[in-house]
Structures are given as structure tokens and as C-alpha cells.
Scaffold this active site. Sequence first.
Site, mmCIF file in Angstrom:
data_model
loop_
_atom_site.group_PDB
_atom_site.id
_atom_site.type_symbol
_atom_site.label_atom_id
_atom_site.label_comp_id
_atom_site.label_asym_id
_atom_site.label_seq_id
_atom_site.Cartn_x
_atom_site.Cartn_y
_atom_site.Cartn_z
ATOM 1 N N HIS A 71 0.354 17.077 2.713
ATOM 2 C CA HIS A 71 0.988 15.493 2.486
ATOM 3 C C HIS A 71 0.068 15.324 1.242
ATOM 4 O O HIS A 71 -0.861 15.755 0.796
ATOM 5 C CB HIS A 71 0.530 14.503 3.471
ATOM 6 C CG HIS A 71 1.107 14.737 4.774
ATOM 7 N ND1 HIS A 71 1.259 13.538 5.461
ATOM 8 C CD2 HIS A 71 2.034 15.632 5.472
ATOM 9 C CE1 HIS A 71 2.072 13.950 6.630
ATOM 10 N NE2 HIS A 71 2.590 15.136 6.422
ATOM 11 N N GLU A 112 -1.767 12.671 0.237
ATOM 12 C CA GLU A 112 -3.194 12.519 0.535
ATOM 13 C C GLU A 112 -4.055 13.830 0.578
ATOM 14 O O GLU A 112 -5.075 13.601 0.297
ATOM 15 C CB GLU A 112 -3.238 11.509 1.560
ATOM 16 C CG GLU A 112 -2.374 10.086 1.475
ATOM 17 C CD GLU A 112 -0.786 10.218 2.104
ATOM 18 O OE1 GLU A 112 -0.274 9.077 2.237
ATOM 19 O OE2 GLU A 112 -0.414 11.390 2.236
ATOM 20 N N CYS A 154 -0.097 8.226 7.189
ATOM 21 C CA CYS A 154 0.276 8.574 8.733
ATOM 22 C C CYS A 154 -1.280 8.848 9.136
ATOM 23 O O CYS A 154 -2.284 8.603 8.710
ATOM 24 C CB CYS A 154 1.327 9.885 8.562
ATOM 25 S SG CYS A 154 -0.001 11.467 8.180
ATOM 26 N N CYS A 181 -3.504 11.680 7.751
ATOM 27 C CA CYS A 181 -4.133 11.425 6.484
ATOM 28 C C CYS A 181 -4.946 10.224 6.437
ATOM 29 O O CYS A 181 -5.938 10.343 5.940
ATOM 30 C CB CYS A 181 -2.767 11.094 5.402
ATOM 31 S SG CYS A 181 -1.843 12.270 5.078
#
Length: 149
Positions: A51, A53, A81, A84
Site C-alpha cells: 500500500h 502508506e 485501512c 496502514c
Amino acid sequence: MDEFYMRLALEEAYKAASTYEVPIGAVIVHESGIIGRGHNMRETLKDPLAHAEMIAIREASKHLEGWRLIGCTMYATLEPCSMCAGAIVNSRIDRLVIGARDPKMGCCGSIINIVNNPHFNHRVDTTFGVLEQECSSVIKQFFKDLRNK
């Protein structure tokens, strides 16, 4: 300055879109300089952890030569999410600036609030809505284009 750095996070999101990844971007700032940046690369890397992040956190940790990102601000185009958000808390990021809320997966206040849970040893100062329209539009357009194909 929030809008300036969110525009850089949006540039990361556009990089993701250019490789047919969900267009989410993140940058991490420390002492007025970018020390980490990332965009979604799950499809490219075949990695569920890739992801935006997470990639930005890894880069920032390398830059600071440690896992504690104290004094740092993360700019994310979409509300992080659970994975993260947990990484943001665990890395001790001080501040999180979010473009658009994520009513389906957002864990910084939309569904649950991991970054400000009083049971954890660290809480993150969180700001929502910076360049919200632009951050929301890039994702909406991506999925609209995908449906049209």
C-alpha cells in the site's frame, strides 16, 4: 503547507493510476522535507502489503535510520485501512493528513479509529478533507474508467 504536500501525495496517486493500480498516494514529511513517498503497488509487486502508506513508511524509516518516525507528518490521499493505520501508530507518526474519507475500509474514524484509540500507547493528530475533491475524484475516475473497459 498541507495543500502543498497533499498535491505531492496526489502525484503519487497518479503514478499508481498510470500503472493500473488503485490511485492512492502518500508522502511523509520531516522538518519540511519529504523523507518518504509511495503509491499503491499491490498488483505490480503481487504483494498485499504494498500500500502507498506502507511503502512511504519503509522509505522514511530508511531515511531516518530507525523505525520511530517521531516528528513526521504523513499525507495520504485516502483514509488508511486497518493495516496502514496500525503501521502509522506503530511507527509513531505524529500527524496524519487525509484527503478523502473511505467509508468502506477507512480505519482513522470512518469505520473504526485505530490512530486515536485510547487503548494504544500512541495517538495521531489527524486532519481530514485537505484537497478532498481532488483526492476523491482521482479514485472515482479510475474505477469509472475500469468499468468502461
